[in-house]
Write a protein that holds these residues in place. Structure first.
Motif, PDB file in Angstrom:
ATOM      1  N   ARG A   5      42.348  32.449  -3.301  1.00  0.00           N
ATOM      2  CA  ARG A   5      41.099  32.291  -2.369  1.00  0.00           C
ATOM      3  C   ARG A   5      40.966  30.871  -2.131  1.00  0.00           C
ATOM      4  O   ARG A   5      40.578  30.385  -1.028  1.00  0.00           O
ATOM      5  CB  ARG A   5      40.095  33.052  -2.778  1.00  0.00           C
ATOM      6  N   LEU A   6      40.901  30.003  -3.158  1.00  0.00           N
ATOM      7  CA  LEU A   6      40.344  28.789  -3.082  1.00  0.00           C
ATOM      8  C   LEU A   6      41.201  27.832  -2.204  1.00  0.00           C
ATOM      9  O   LEU A   6      41.001  27.142  -1.471  1.00  0.00           O
ATOM     10  CB  LEU A   6      40.264  28.109  -4.392  1.00  0.00           C
ATOM     11  N   LEU A   7      42.609  27.918  -2.712  1.00  0.00           N
ATOM     12  CA  LEU A   7      43.600  27.363  -1.761  1.00  0.00           C
ATOM     13  C   LEU A   7      43.693  27.737  -0.199  1.00  0.00           C
ATOM     14  O   LEU A   7      43.730  26.866   0.801  1.00  0.00           O
ATOM     15  CB  LEU A   7      44.825  27.638  -2.035  1.00  0.00           C
ATOM     16  N   SER A   8      43.540  28.830   0.064  1.00  0.00           N
ATOM     17  CA  SER A   8      43.402  29.215   1.481  1.00  0.00           C
ATOM     18  C   SER A   8      42.171  28.932   2.176  1.00  0.00           C
ATOM     19  O   SER A   8      42.216  28.565   3.497  1.00  0.00           O
ATOM     20  CB  SER A   8      43.642  30.847   1.685  1.00  0.00           C
ATOM     21  N   GLY A   9      41.298  28.725   1.328  1.00  0.00           N
ATOM     22  CA  GLY A   9      39.837  28.248   1.998  1.00  0.00           C
ATOM     23  C   GLY A   9      40.042  26.941   2.271  1.00  0.00           C
ATOM     24  O   GLY A   9      39.449  26.430   3.197  1.00  0.00           O
ATOM     25  N   ILE A  10      40.574  25.909   1.487  1.00  0.00           N
ATOM     26  CA  ILE A  10      40.625  24.671   1.599  1.00  0.00           C
ATOM     27  C   ILE A  10      41.615  24.426   2.897  1.00  0.00           C
ATOM     28  O   ILE A  10      41.276  23.476   3.742  1.00  0.00           O
ATOM     29  CB  ILE A  10      41.237  23.936   0.350  1.00  0.00           C
ATOM     30  N   ILE A  11      42.688  25.093   3.066  1.00  0.00           N
ATOM     31  CA  ILE A  11      43.593  25.056   4.135  1.00  0.00           C
ATOM     32  C   ILE A  11      42.659  25.283   5.448  1.00  0.00           C
ATOM     33  O   ILE A  11      43.071  24.524   6.301  1.00  0.00           O
ATOM     34  CB  ILE A  11      44.716  25.779   3.985  1.00  0.00           C
ATOM     35  N   LEU A  12      41.937  26.341   5.221  1.00  0.00           N
ATOM     36  CA  LEU A  12      41.332  27.024   6.533  1.00  0.00           C
ATOM     37  C   LEU A  12      40.323  25.685   6.988  1.00  0.00           C
ATOM     38  O   LEU A  12      40.239  25.356   8.246  1.00  0.00           O
ATOM     39  CB  LEU A  12      40.536  28.085   6.268  1.00  0.00           C
ATOM     40  N   LEU A  13      39.713  25.061   6.236  1.00  0.00           N
ATOM     41  CA  LEU A  13      38.581  24.434   6.154  1.00  0.00           C
ATOM     42  C   LEU A  13      39.302  22.626   6.781  1.00  0.00           C
ATOM     43  O   LEU A  13      38.780  22.332   7.634  1.00  0.00           O
ATOM     44  CB  LEU A  13      38.154  23.743   4.848  1.00  0.00           C
ATOM     45  N   ALA A  14      40.387  22.529   6.117  1.00  0.00           N
ATOM     46  CA  ALA A  14      41.054  21.284   6.793  1.00  0.00           C
ATOM     47  C   ALA A  14      41.353  21.574   8.119  1.00  0.00           C
ATOM     48  O   ALA A  14      41.507  20.671   8.719  1.00  0.00           O
ATOM     49  CB  ALA A  14      42.165  21.119   5.892  1.00  0.00           C
ATOM     50  N   LEU A  15      42.102  22.851   8.479  1.00  0.00           N
ATOM     51  CA  LEU A  15      42.480  22.932   9.829  1.00  0.00           C
ATOM     52  C   LEU A  15      41.298  22.855  10.817  1.00  0.00           C
ATOM     53  O   LEU A  15      41.363  22.310  11.905  1.00  0.00           O
ATOM     54  CB  LEU A  15      42.986  24.197   9.940  1.00  0.00           C
ATOM     55  N   VAL A  16      40.094  23.329  10.151  1.00  0.00           N
ATOM     56  CA  VAL A  16      39.019  23.320  11.274  1.00  0.00           C
ATOM     57  C   VAL A  16      38.141  21.972  11.700  1.00  0.00           C
ATOM     58  O   VAL A  16      38.176  21.633  12.539  1.00  0.00           O
ATOM     59  CB  VAL A  16      37.756  24.371  10.731  1.00  0.00           C
ATOM     60  N   ILE A  17      38.432  21.271  10.261  1.00  0.00           N
ATOM     61  CA  ILE A  17      37.873  19.943  10.444  1.00  0.00           C
ATOM     62  C   ILE A  17      38.740  18.970  11.267  1.00  0.00           C
ATOM     63  O   ILE A  17      38.214  18.430  12.231  1.00  0.00           O
ATOM     64  CB  ILE A  17      37.634  19.475   8.999  1.00  0.00           C
ATOM     65  N   SER A  18      39.930  19.172  11.114  1.00  0.00           N
ATOM     66  CA  SER A  18      41.022  18.228  11.670  1.00  0.00           C
ATOM     67  C   SER A  18      41.003  18.581  13.260  1.00  0.00           C
ATOM     68  O   SER A  18      40.950  17.741  13.999  1.00  0.00           O
ATOM     69  CB  SER A  18      42.418  18.374  11.174  1.00  0.00           C
ATOM     70  N   THR A  19      41.123  19.688  13.710  1.00  0.00           N
ATOM     71  CA  THR A  19      40.949  20.187  15.055  1.00  0.00           C
ATOM     72  C   THR A  19      39.634  19.833  15.476  1.00  0.00           C
ATOM     73  O   THR A  19      39.509  19.323  16.731  1.00  0.00           O
ATOM     74  CB  THR A  19      41.234  21.659  15.250  1.00  0.00           C
ATOM     75  N   GLY A  20      38.678  19.971  14.950  1.00  0.00           N
ATOM     76  CA  GLY A  20      37.073  19.878  15.435  1.00  0.00           C
ATOM     77  C   GLY A  20      37.277  18.310  15.647  1.00  0.00           C
ATOM     78  O   GLY A  20      36.566  17.732  16.490  1.00  0.00           O
ATOM     79  N   ILE A  21      37.756  17.243  14.790  1.00  0.00           N
ATOM     80  CA  ILE A  21      37.702  15.843  15.031  1.00  0.00           C
ATOM     81  C   ILE A  21      38.430  15.740  16.452  1.00  0.00           C
ATOM     82  O   ILE A  21      38.057  14.941  17.233  1.00  0.00           O
ATOM     83  CB  ILE A  21      38.247  15.158  13.928  1.00  0.00           C
ATOM     84  N   LEU A  22      39.705  16.343  16.542  1.00  0.00           N
ATOM     85  CA  LEU A  22      40.607  15.884  17.700  1.00  0.00           C
ATOM     86  C   LEU A  22      39.913  16.292  18.906  1.00  0.00           C
ATOM     87  O   LEU A  22      40.028  16.121  20.169  1.00  0.00           O
ATOM     88  CB  LEU A  22      41.849  16.748  17.521  1.00  0.00           C
ATOM     89  N   GLY A  23      39.225  17.873  18.953  1.00  0.00           N
ATOM     90  CA  GLY A  23      38.630  18.255  20.103  1.00  0.00           C
ATOM     91  C   GLY A  23      39.674  18.508  21.206  1.00  0.00           C
ATOM     92  O   GLY A  23      40.663  18.989  21.037  1.00  0.00           O
ATOM     93  N   GLY A  24      39.103  18.734  22.472  1.00  0.00           N
ATOM     94  CA  GLY A  24      40.079  19.043  23.589  1.00  0.00           C
ATOM     95  C   GLY A  24      40.762  20.142  23.324  1.00  0.00           C
ATOM     96  O   GLY A  24      40.220  21.352  22.794  1.00  0.00           O
ATOM     97  N   PRO A  25      42.103  20.169  24.037  1.00  0.00           N
ATOM     98  CA  PRO A  25      43.070  21.142  23.826  1.00  0.00           C
ATOM     99  C   PRO A  25      43.410  21.698  22.477  1.00  0.00           C
ATOM    100  O   PRO A  25      43.449  23.127  22.499  1.00  0.00           O
ATOM    101  CB  PRO A  25      44.193  20.748  24.569  1.00  0.00           C
ATOM    102  N   VAL A  26      43.385  20.899  21.724  1.00  0.00           N
ATOM    103  CA  VAL A  26      43.545  21.292  20.049  1.00  0.00           C
ATOM    104  C   VAL A  26      42.727  22.221  19.572  1.00  0.00           C
ATOM    105  O   VAL A  26      42.838  23.119  19.157  1.00  0.00           O
ATOM    106  CB  VAL A  26      43.800  20.085  19.383  1.00  0.00           C
ATOM    107  N   PHE A  27      41.166  21.700  19.761  1.00  0.00           N
ATOM    108  CA  PHE A  27      40.207  22.737  19.275  1.00  0.00           C
ATOM    109  C   PHE A  27      40.224  23.875  20.025  1.00  0.00           C
ATOM    110  O   PHE A  27      39.802  24.940  19.496  1.00  0.00           O
ATOM    111  CB  PHE A  27      38.891  21.822  19.100  1.00  0.00           C
ATOM    112  N   TRP A  28      40.180  23.731  21.278  1.00  0.00           N
ATOM    113  CA  TRP A  28      40.092  24.914  22.344  1.00  0.00           C
ATOM    114  C   TRP A  28      41.269  25.910  21.791  1.00  0.00           C
ATOM    115  O   TRP A  28      40.868  27.068  21.811  1.00  0.00           O
ATOM    116  CB  TRP A  28      40.377  24.411  23.724  1.00  0.00           C
ATOM    117  N   SER A  29      42.293  25.496  21.655  1.00  0.00           N
ATOM    118  CA  SER A  29      43.544  26.360  21.312  1.00  0.00           C
ATOM    119  C   SER A  29      43.029  27.161  19.739  1.00  0.00           C
ATOM    120  O   SER A  29      43.319  28.279  19.648  1.00  0.00           O
ATOM    121  CB  SER A  29      44.616  25.510  20.896  1.00  0.00           C
ATOM    122  N   LEU A  30      42.334  26.386  18.775  1.00  0.00           N
ATOM    123  CA  LEU A  30      42.250  27.367  17.637  1.00  0.00           C
ATOM    124  C   LEU A  30      41.222  28.300  17.865  1.00  0.00           C
ATOM    125  O   LEU A  30      41.101  29.370  17.327  1.00  0.00           O
ATOM    126  CB  LEU A  30      41.527  26.057  16.547  1.00  0.00           C
TER     127      LEU A  30
END
Length: 267
Positions: A5-30
């Motif tokens: 649960r911890l590892l999957s939560g960390i991976i999901l959080l990292a994915l959301v943060i990274s795509t949120g920073i990039l924004g645009g098509p990347v965040f839209w896709s997520l």
């Protein structure tokens, strides 16, 4: 189980943060992917995942997000009306294939997943959207963490004994206070380290407190739905967490609220 649960939560959080920073098509896709998966999980709960109602909601979900991507927000705002008309059309043309309750449940599923989640992208599209987006996650995951810690330490009085026996009144209050504190600290950090930032600590704290209340409501709504339909989780996509809607149930409610408050306070 905890490590998973911890590892999957960390991976999901990292994915959301990274795509949120990039924004645009990347965040839209997520956001679009999460919305489409949410539509599937909701209809799976209704046992309608193989029906034309599900496919209609899927197409309209993609249409809604596509309109937002091309900055056609005024047309995207009409998608709930379009969805209702389409589903009503399927109801009468396929009669008596679907019960009225199934059609209305499918419409709620579109609102609950596609429409509510679209506010994540709407916030990111705002001026300073990358900075404002974190208010959503502070208001949800921050609230969950604070409520859990306070509940474990001093929780004695059950808040919702039938719906959610593990939630305590102390935990709920702790979530609200803790989120207000984190949001206020976030405002201080913005004012200190971001050029030209001048935000009100009090306003951010208020947004955090209200977001925590709505976040907890979103979690309870998800619990009630799952109990009504006799399921433990919406799915098994995220190890240790369940489905997409199990992890984003609070964000579904918090994102529209933060978007609204951003407009009210002209942030």
């Amino acid at each position: 189980m905890f490590i998973t649960r911890l590892l999957s939560g960390i991976i999901l959080l990292a994915l959301v943060i990274s795509t949120g920073i990039l924004g645009g098509p990347v965040f839209w896709s997520l956001v679009t992917l999460i919305s489409l998966l949410g539509v599937y999980e909701f209809h799976h709960m209704l046992h309608l995942e193989k029906s034309v109602l599900f496919y209609a909601d899927l197409v309209m979900c993609l249409g809604l997000d596509t309109l937002l991507f091309f900055e056609k927000a005024e047309l995207a705002d009409l998608m709930p009306v379009v969805a209702l008309l389409v589903l009503m059309g399927l109801y009468v043309t396929r009669y008596p294939r679907f019960d009225a309750k199934e059609v209305f449940a499918s419409f709620v599923g579109f609102l609950y997943t596609a429409v509510l989640l679209s506010f994540l992208y709407r916030i990111r599209m705002e001026e300073n959207g990358m900075l404002l987006l974190w208010l959503v996650f502070i208001g949800t995951w921050g609230s969950d963490t604070c409520a859990y810690c306070v509940g474990c330490l001093i929780g004695k009085h059950k808040a919702f004994p039938v719906l959610s026996p593990k939630k305590s009144i102390e935990g709920c209050v702790g979530g609200i206070v803790g989120t207000a504190l984190f949001s206020g600290i976030y405002a201080v950090c913005l004012n200190r380290w971001v050029d030209s930032a001048s935000v009100s600590v009090l306003v951010f704290a208020l947004i955090g407190a209200v977001a925590s209340v709505i976040s907890q409501l979103g979690d309870l709504v998800a619990s009630a739905l799952k109990r009504n339909y006799g399921i433990k989780d919406y799915g098994k996509l995220i190890p240790g967490h369940g489905g997409i809607l199990d992890r984003f149930d609070s964000i579904l409610f918090t994102a529209p609220l933060v978007y609204l408050l951003v407009q009210v306070f002209a942030l």
